[in-house]
Design a protein around this motif. Structure first.
Motif, mmCIF file in Angstrom:
data_model
loop_
_atom_site.group_PDB
_atom_site.id
_atom_site.type_symbol
_atom_site.label_atom_id
_atom_site.label_comp_id
_atom_site.label_asym_id
_atom_site.label_seq_id
_atom_site.Cartn_x
_atom_site.Cartn_y
_atom_site.Cartn_z
ATOM 1 N N UNK A 102 42.350 47.718 49.852
ATOM 2 C CA UNK A 102 40.818 48.214 49.902
ATOM 3 C C UNK A 102 41.227 49.208 48.933
ATOM 4 N N UNK A 103 42.474 50.176 48.869
ATOM 5 C CA UNK A 103 42.431 51.309 47.631
ATOM 6 C C UNK A 103 43.566 51.296 46.596
ATOM 7 N N UNK A 104 44.535 50.293 46.543
ATOM 8 C CA UNK A 104 44.603 49.918 45.281
ATOM 9 C C UNK A 104 43.935 49.200 44.752
ATOM 10 N N UNK A 105 42.803 48.334 45.444
ATOM 11 C CA UNK A 105 41.490 48.185 44.890
ATOM 12 C C UNK A 105 40.846 49.177 43.870
ATOM 13 N N UNK A 106 40.500 50.192 44.620
ATOM 14 C CA UNK A 106 39.599 51.364 43.790
ATOM 15 C C UNK A 106 40.829 52.453 42.707
ATOM 16 N N UNK A 107 42.696 52.520 42.952
ATOM 17 C CA UNK A 107 43.122 52.753 41.907
ATOM 18 C C UNK A 107 43.456 51.695 40.845
ATOM 19 N N UNK A 108 43.129 51.019 40.972
ATOM 20 C CA UNK A 108 43.292 49.843 40.130
ATOM 21 C C UNK A 108 42.177 50.142 38.933
ATOM 22 N N UNK A 109 40.825 49.544 39.911
ATOM 23 C CA UNK A 109 39.734 50.564 38.782
ATOM 24 C C UNK A 109 40.074 51.355 38.165
ATOM 25 N N UNK A 110 40.018 52.070 38.479
ATOM 26 C CA UNK A 110 40.124 53.473 37.705
ATOM 27 C C UNK A 110 41.585 53.653 36.596
ATOM 28 N N UNK A 111 42.477 53.020 36.920
ATOM 29 C CA UNK A 111 43.185 52.885 35.903
ATOM 30 C C UNK A 111 43.046 52.091 34.617
ATOM 31 N N UNK A 112 42.837 50.525 35.095
ATOM 32 C CA UNK A 112 42.973 49.667 34.366
ATOM 33 C C UNK A 112 41.176 48.571 34.255
ATOM 34 N N UNK A 113 40.183 48.988 34.657
ATOM 35 C CA UNK A 113 39.175 48.641 35.205
ATOM 36 C C UNK A 113 39.691 48.015 36.095
ATOM 37 N N UNK A 114 37.406 46.845 36.735
ATOM 38 C CA UNK A 114 38.046 45.913 37.700
ATOM 39 C C UNK A 114 38.296 44.665 37.768
ATOM 40 N N UNK A 115 39.178 44.304 38.640
ATOM 41 C CA UNK A 115 40.355 42.964 38.350
ATOM 42 C C UNK A 115 40.028 42.578 39.698
#
Length: 179
Positions: A13-26
């Motif tokens: 879940x944390x990686x998902x949050x960071x991913x969203x900030x960096x590359x957008x929601x995937x």
């Protein structure tokens, strides 16, 4: 059994949050990461159950496949096809089962270049015992009920169809062939 990580947060879940900030929601990123982690957990738990029988899950699957065959034997090529693994992996798996006395190999009388693998009586006994133990622990999926397990199967099926693992009814010309 896999060692509990006991983290104070869900790392996926944390990686998902960071991913969203960096590359957008995937959403696919968190889904694949969850599937891969689930694979690690399940394989570790299942291997721990079959290890006392001298098996890995791959070897167990080969024994089950031979148990299900009409004559208790199959061509090596058919084992690879049914288990969806490379011929080298089949050879390694079956050779280890042969060394354990659970399977025998002989030339295939219907194919001069082929080899048949046959389950031994000891192999059947080991397969039955390991199966009882795996069923007792619900193959590691005890946190899900029967309906949820069916849902997991249904959710993952389109991925296997898209990979052309098999001809799905209405999606191809093939049908299940008994052996």
């Amino acid at each position: 059994m896999s060692k509990p990580l006991s983290l104070p947060f869900d790392p996926i879940a944390r990686a998902d949050e960071l991913w969203k900030r960096h590359w957008g929601s995937v959403p696919a990123m968190s889904a694949i990461t969850s599937i891969m982690r689930a694979h690690q957990i399940l394989l570790s738990e299942v291997d721990a159950v079959v290890r006392p029988y001298g098996l890995t899950f791959a070897r167990y699957e080969a024994l089950v496949l031979l148990t299900f065959s009409k004559k208790g034997e199959l061509p090596m090529s058919k084992i690879g096809e049914r288990l969806m693994v490379h011929p080298t992996s089949v050879t390694n798996t079956v050779d280890r089962l042969v060394r354990s006395g659970l399977v025998t190999k002989r030339p295939n009388p219907n194919d001069g270049r082929g080899t048949l693998a046959s389950i031994t009586d000891e192999g059947r006994a080991v397969c039955d015992a390991a199966t009882r133990d795996l069923m007792a622990m619900d193959f590691g999926l005890g946190v899900y009920d029967a309906e949820e397990c069916a849902e997991i199967f249904a959710l993952l099926r389109p991925l296997r169809v898209a990979a052309q693992d098999f001809d799905a009814p209405g999606e191809g010309a093939g049908r299940e062939r008994p052996e």
